[in-house]
Scaffold this motif. Structure first.
Motif, PDB file in Angstrom:
ATOM      1  N   VAL A  35     -38.386  23.137  31.729  1.00  0.00           N
ATOM      2  CA  VAL A  35     -38.774  21.755  31.478  1.00  0.00           C
ATOM      3  C   VAL A  35     -38.498  20.994  32.762  1.00  0.00           C
ATOM      4  CG1 VAL A  35     -38.346  19.685  30.129  1.00  0.00           C
ATOM      5  CG2 VAL A  35     -38.163  21.897  29.055  1.00  0.00           C
ATOM      6  N   THR A  49     -39.049  17.020  19.405  1.00  0.00           N
ATOM      7  CA  THR A  49     -39.107  15.578  19.164  1.00  0.00           C
ATOM      8  C   THR A  49     -38.148  15.095  18.080  1.00  0.00           C
ATOM      9  OG1 THR A  49     -40.979  15.936  17.671  1.00  0.00           O
ATOM     10  CG2 THR A  49     -41.497  15.371  19.960  1.00  0.00           C
ATOM     11  N   TYR A  75     -35.024  16.756  23.418  1.00  0.00           N
ATOM     12  CA  TYR A  75     -36.264  17.392  23.883  1.00  0.00           C
ATOM     13  C   TYR A  75     -35.949  18.406  24.979  1.00  0.00           C
ATOM     14  CZ  TYR A  75     -41.243  17.614  25.127  1.00  0.00           C
ATOM     15  OH  TYR A  75     -42.528  18.024  25.347  1.00  0.00           O
ATOM     16  N   PHE A  76     -35.136  17.990  25.947  1.00  0.00           N
ATOM     17  CA  PHE A  76     -34.760  18.878  27.039  1.00  0.00           C
ATOM     18  C   PHE A  76     -34.036  20.118  26.525  1.00  0.00           C
ATOM     19  CE2 PHE A  76     -31.412  20.280  29.950  1.00  0.00           C
ATOM     20  CZ  PHE A  76     -32.196  20.739  31.012  1.00  0.00           C
ATOM     21  N   TRP A 112     -38.456  17.600  35.291  1.00  0.00           N
ATOM     22  CA  TRP A 112     -38.135  16.193  35.109  1.00  0.00           C
ATOM     23  C   TRP A 112     -39.412  15.360  34.985  1.00  0.00           C
ATOM     24  CZ3 TRP A 112     -39.737  12.460  38.461  1.00  0.00           C
ATOM     25  CH2 TRP A 112     -40.165  12.872  39.724  1.00  0.00           C
ATOM     26  N   CYS A 152     -36.415  22.457  24.394  1.00  0.00           N
ATOM     27  CA  CYS A 152     -37.396  23.122  25.260  1.00  0.00           C
ATOM     28  C   CYS A 152     -36.725  24.128  26.185  1.00  0.00           C
ATOM     29  CB  CYS A 152     -38.174  22.098  26.083  1.00  0.00           C
ATOM     30  SG  CYS A 152     -39.408  21.208  25.128  1.00  0.00           S
ATOM     31  N   ARG A 153     -35.599  23.766  26.728  1.00  0.00           N
ATOM     32  CA  ARG A 153     -34.904  24.622  27.694  1.00  0.00           C
ATOM     33  C   ARG A 153     -34.353  25.886  27.050  1.00  0.00           C
ATOM     34  NH1 ARG A 153     -33.522  24.803  33.296  1.00  0.00           N
ATOM     35  NH2 ARG A 153     -31.768  26.214  33.357  1.00  0.00           N
ATOM     36  N   ASN A 182     -43.926  12.590  29.537  1.00  0.00           N
ATOM     37  CA  ASN A 182     -44.148  12.829  28.102  1.00  0.00           C
ATOM     38  C   ASN A 182     -43.146  12.097  27.216  1.00  0.00           C
ATOM     39  OD1 ASN A 182     -46.105  14.571  28.968  1.00  0.00           O
ATOM     40  ND2 ASN A 182     -45.228  16.389  28.030  1.00  0.00           N
ATOM     41  N   CYS A 183     -41.906  12.092  27.635  1.00  0.00           N
ATOM     42  CA  CYS A 183     -40.848  11.609  26.742  1.00  0.00           C
ATOM     43  C   CYS A 183     -40.473  10.149  26.946  1.00  0.00           C
ATOM     44  CB  CYS A 183     -39.602  12.464  26.928  1.00  0.00           C
ATOM     45  SG  CYS A 183     -39.850  14.186  26.535  1.00  0.00           S
ATOM     46  N   TYR A 216     -34.299   6.434  23.061  1.00  0.00           N
ATOM     47  CA  TYR A 216     -34.906   7.324  24.052  1.00  0.00           C
ATOM     48  C   TYR A 216     -33.886   8.286  24.651  1.00  0.00           C
ATOM     49  CZ  TYR A 216     -39.647   5.636  24.039  1.00  0.00           C
ATOM     50  OH  TYR A 216     -40.937   5.363  23.666  1.00  0.00           O
ATOM     51  N   LEU A 264     -40.361  15.435  31.346  1.00  0.00           N
ATOM     52  CA  LEU A 264     -39.459  14.554  30.603  1.00  0.00           C
ATOM     53  C   LEU A 264     -39.790  13.086  30.854  1.00  0.00           C
ATOM     54  CD1 LEU A 264     -36.023  16.331  31.027  1.00  0.00           C
ATOM     55  CD2 LEU A 264     -37.398  16.185  28.961  1.00  0.00           C
ATOM     56  N   ILE A 315     -34.845  12.155  24.604  1.00  0.00           N
ATOM     57  CA  ILE A 315     -35.059  12.918  25.836  1.00  0.00           C
ATOM     58  C   ILE A 315     -34.057  14.058  25.954  1.00  0.00           C
ATOM     59  CG2 ILE A 315     -34.932  12.775  28.366  1.00  0.00           C
ATOM     60  CD1 ILE A 315     -36.141   9.917  28.057  1.00  0.00           C
TER      61      ILE A 315
END
Length: 193
Positions: free
Chosen positions: A152, A92, A140-141, A154, A144-145, A160-161, A133, A157, A137
């Motif tokens: 992760v 985040t 975040y991707f 879509w 996480c990835r 949540n995001c 955003y 994403l 996003i």
């Protein structure tokens, strides 16, 4: 428009510090959303970032959010889930980077506009929302990835995001614009005249 001075005035430094403190305070006014892999927070930080972008020039708006980020990364727990350099590894954190980019861009767009009425300022704040955003996003991707799980979808994403908090953040855009319409003239005269 007068050429910007290379140095910040005491008024500008005070305003930058005030907005950094308001953004930090906004982190503590939050609703935690139990999402996976990490909880998301809906906070009032975005409201104060919007005000910085709509009321200050781009250098001062970006600086005030940058100061907030540096204070948090230095270890002061001013982010929604604490602080410290390890925060860079949280998925985040991209939203916090998006705050700085959005504030800078919104202030730049406001500076280029001849007429800043409610509709124009709302469009500028919604453009800032997309920047905010977008950074969030993407970060975040990537985290996480490549650092957390490797998977992760879509759907995660999107839900949540974006979908969980974009509506309330758009409402904050309208609220901040309502305040900025009333405050912009006085703040600009105080800081730049």
């Amino acid at each position: 428009m007068a050429k910007e001075s290379q140095f910040l005035s005491v008024r500008e430094l005070t305003a930058g510090g005030l907005f950094a403190a308001l953004i930090a305070a906004g982190a503590f006014i939050r609703i935690t959303l139990p999402t996976e892999p990490l909880p998301m927070h809906f906070t009032l930080q975005w409201f104060f970032v919007l005000l910085a972008g709509l009321l200050l020039n781009k250098r001062l708006a970006g600086m005030s959010v940058g100061i907030y980020l540096l204070i948090g990364l230095a270890g002061v727990p001013v982010f929604a889930s604490g602080g410290g350099p390890s925060y860079l590894l949280r998925p985040t954190f991209g939203y916090l980077l998006g705050f700085a980019a959005a504030a800078y861009a919104m202030a730049g767009l406001c500076g280029r506009s001849r007429s800043l009425r409610f509709g124009r300022m709302l469009a500028i704040s919604l453009a800032g929302l997309l920047i905010y955003y977008g950074f969030g996003i993407l970060y975040y991707f990537l985290v996480c990835r490549f650092l957390i799980s490797g998977e992760v979808t879509w759907q995660i994403l999107l839900f949540n995001c974006f979908l969980l908090t974009a509506g309330p953040d758009a409402v904050l855009c309208a609220a901040a614009v309502s305040a900025a319409v009333k405050l912009r003239g006085a703040v600009r005269r105080m800081l730049y005249d």
